[in-house]
Design a protein around this motif. Structure first.
Motif, short mmCIF file in Angstrom:
data_model
loop_
_atom_site.label_atom_id
_atom_site.label_comp_id
_atom_site.label_asym_id
_atom_site.label_seq_id
_atom_site.Cartn_x
_atom_site.Cartn_y
_atom_site.Cartn_z
N PHE A 24 7.57 20.10 119.56
CA PHE A 24 8.46 19.06 120.04
C PHE A 24 8.76 18.02 118.95
CE2 PHE A 24 9.32 15.19 122.70
CZ PHE A 24 10.51 15.65 123.24
N GLN A 25 7.83 17.84 118.03
CA GLN A 25 8.02 16.82 116.99
C GLN A 25 9.22 17.12 116.09
OE1 GLN A 25 5.99 14.54 117.81
NE2 GLN A 25 6.36 13.00 116.26
N PRO A 26 9.40 18.36 115.62
CA PRO A 26 10.62 18.64 114.84
C PRO A 26 11.90 18.38 115.65
CG PRO A 26 9.01 20.37 114.51
CD PRO A 26 8.48 19.50 115.62
N ALA A 27 11.84 18.61 116.95
CA ALA A 27 13.01 18.32 117.79
C ALA A 27 13.31 16.82 117.81
CB ALA A 27 12.79 18.85 119.21
N LEU A 28 12.26 16.00 117.85
CA LEU A 28 12.47 14.55 117.81
C LEU A 28 13.06 14.11 116.47
CD1 LEU A 28 9.19 13.23 119.49
CD2 LEU A 28 11.52 13.07 120.40
N ILE A 29 12.59 14.72 115.40
CA ILE A 29 13.13 14.39 114.07
C ILE A 29 14.61 14.75 114.01
CG2 ILE A 29 13.01 15.02 111.61
CD1 ILE A 29 9.91 15.41 112.14
N TYR A 30 14.95 15.93 114.49
CA TYR A 30 16.35 16.36 114.51
C TYR A 30 17.18 15.42 115.38
CZ TYR A 30 20.53 19.03 115.48
OH TYR A 30 21.83 19.41 115.62
N TRP A 31 16.66 15.06 116.54
CA TRP A 31 17.35 14.17 117.48
C TRP A 31 17.65 12.83 116.80
CZ3 TRP A 31 14.88 13.03 122.96
CH2 TRP A 31 15.77 12.31 123.74
N ALA A 32 16.65 12.27 116.12
CA ALA A 32 16.84 10.98 115.45
C ALA A 32 17.92 11.07 114.37
CB ALA A 32 15.52 10.51 114.84
N LEU A 33 17.89 12.14 113.60
CA LEU A 33 18.86 12.28 112.51
C LEU A 33 20.26 12.61 113.02
CD1 LEU A 33 16.65 14.21 109.94
CD2 LEU A 33 17.27 11.77 109.90
N SER A 34 20.34 13.53 113.96
CA SER A 34 21.67 13.97 114.40
C SER A 34 22.38 12.93 115.27
CB SER A 34 21.57 15.29 115.14
OG SER A 34 20.83 15.16 116.33
N HIS A 53 24.64 0.71 110.22
CA HIS A 53 23.22 0.88 109.93
C HIS A 53 22.54 2.01 110.70
CE1 HIS A 53 24.13 -3.33 108.77
NE2 HIS A 53 23.41 -2.97 107.72
N GLN A 54 23.28 2.71 111.52
CA GLN A 54 22.68 3.75 112.37
C GLN A 54 21.97 4.84 111.56
OE1 GLN A 54 25.65 5.26 115.05
NE2 GLN A 54 25.86 3.31 116.10
N ARG A 55 22.59 5.26 110.49
CA ARG A 55 21.99 6.35 109.71
C ARG A 55 20.62 5.95 109.15
NH1 ARG A 55 25.24 10.57 106.44
NH2 ARG A 55 23.55 11.97 105.95
N VAL A 56 20.51 4.73 108.64
CA VAL A 56 19.24 4.26 108.10
C VAL A 56 18.18 4.16 109.21
CG1 VAL A 56 18.08 2.27 107.01
CG2 VAL A 56 20.29 3.06 106.16
N VAL A 57 18.59 3.67 110.36
CA VAL A 57 17.66 3.56 111.49
C VAL A 57 17.23 4.97 111.93
CG1 VAL A 57 17.41 2.82 113.89
CG2 VAL A 57 18.54 1.33 112.24
N GLY A 58 18.14 5.90 111.96
CA GLY A 58 17.80 7.28 112.31
C GLY A 58 16.82 7.88 111.32
N GLN A 59 17.02 7.60 110.05
CA GLN A 59 16.09 8.08 109.03
C GLN A 59 14.71 7.44 109.18
OE1 GLN A 59 18.45 7.13 105.58
NE2 GLN A 59 19.41 9.15 105.53
N ALA A 60 14.69 6.16 109.53
CA ALA A 60 13.41 5.49 109.76
C ALA A 60 12.68 6.10 110.97
CB ALA A 60 13.63 3.99 109.97
N ALA A 61 13.43 6.37 112.02
CA ALA A 61 12.82 6.99 113.21
C ALA A 61 12.30 8.39 112.88
CB ALA A 61 13.83 7.05 114.36
#
Length: 129
Positions: A114-124, A70-78
């Motif tokens: 910083f926000q795009p970096a957080l989005i990338y961090w969550a997805l990657s 479920h990690q990918r879905v959680v990352g997408q939610a974040a």
């Protein structure tokens, strides 16, 4: 450190950071988070801060505790959450609201990147491919 371990560490650090941020929404940094709530949000400012804090605790806990399936879905939610709250960062900049040491236009503007970096961090950190 192999890539899988690096991603796990990154995911857990992000999750822990979200849990801490969520707790701070509900306690010692509540006033500061109010500075980021855009004027157009239809809920009372304090309610918005509380709800976003609860969401951060839930997302952070999910990042830390979720299984590999479920990690990918959680990352997408974040990532979606980080996208959804981005208008708050824009509002803080546009309305010149100081909080979290962001007491100049230059600092508030820099925070926007910083926000795009957080989005990338969550997805990657949750991408198991």
């Amino acid at each position: 450190m192999n890539e899988k371990t690096a991603k796990k560490v990154a995911r857990i650090v992000l999750g822990g950071t979200l849990i801490f941020a969520g707790i701070s929404h509900l306690t010692f940094a509540r006033k500061a988070f109010k500075a980021q709530v855009p004027d157009w949000v239809p809920l009372p400012i304090d309610d918005t801060v509380v709800y976003s804090g609860i969401a951060e605790i839930a997302l952070g806990s999910s990042l830390v505790l979720t299984d590999e399936k479920h990690q990918r879905v959680v990352g997408q939610a974040a990532a979606a959450f980080f996208t959804a709250v981005f208008p708050g960062n824009i509002s803080q900049y546009v309305n010149k609201r100081s909080a979290f040491g962001l007491d100049t236009d230059r600092k508030r503007f820099g925070r926007l990147f910083f926000q795009p970096a957080l989005i990338y961090w969550a997805l990657s950190s949750t991408d198991n491919t």
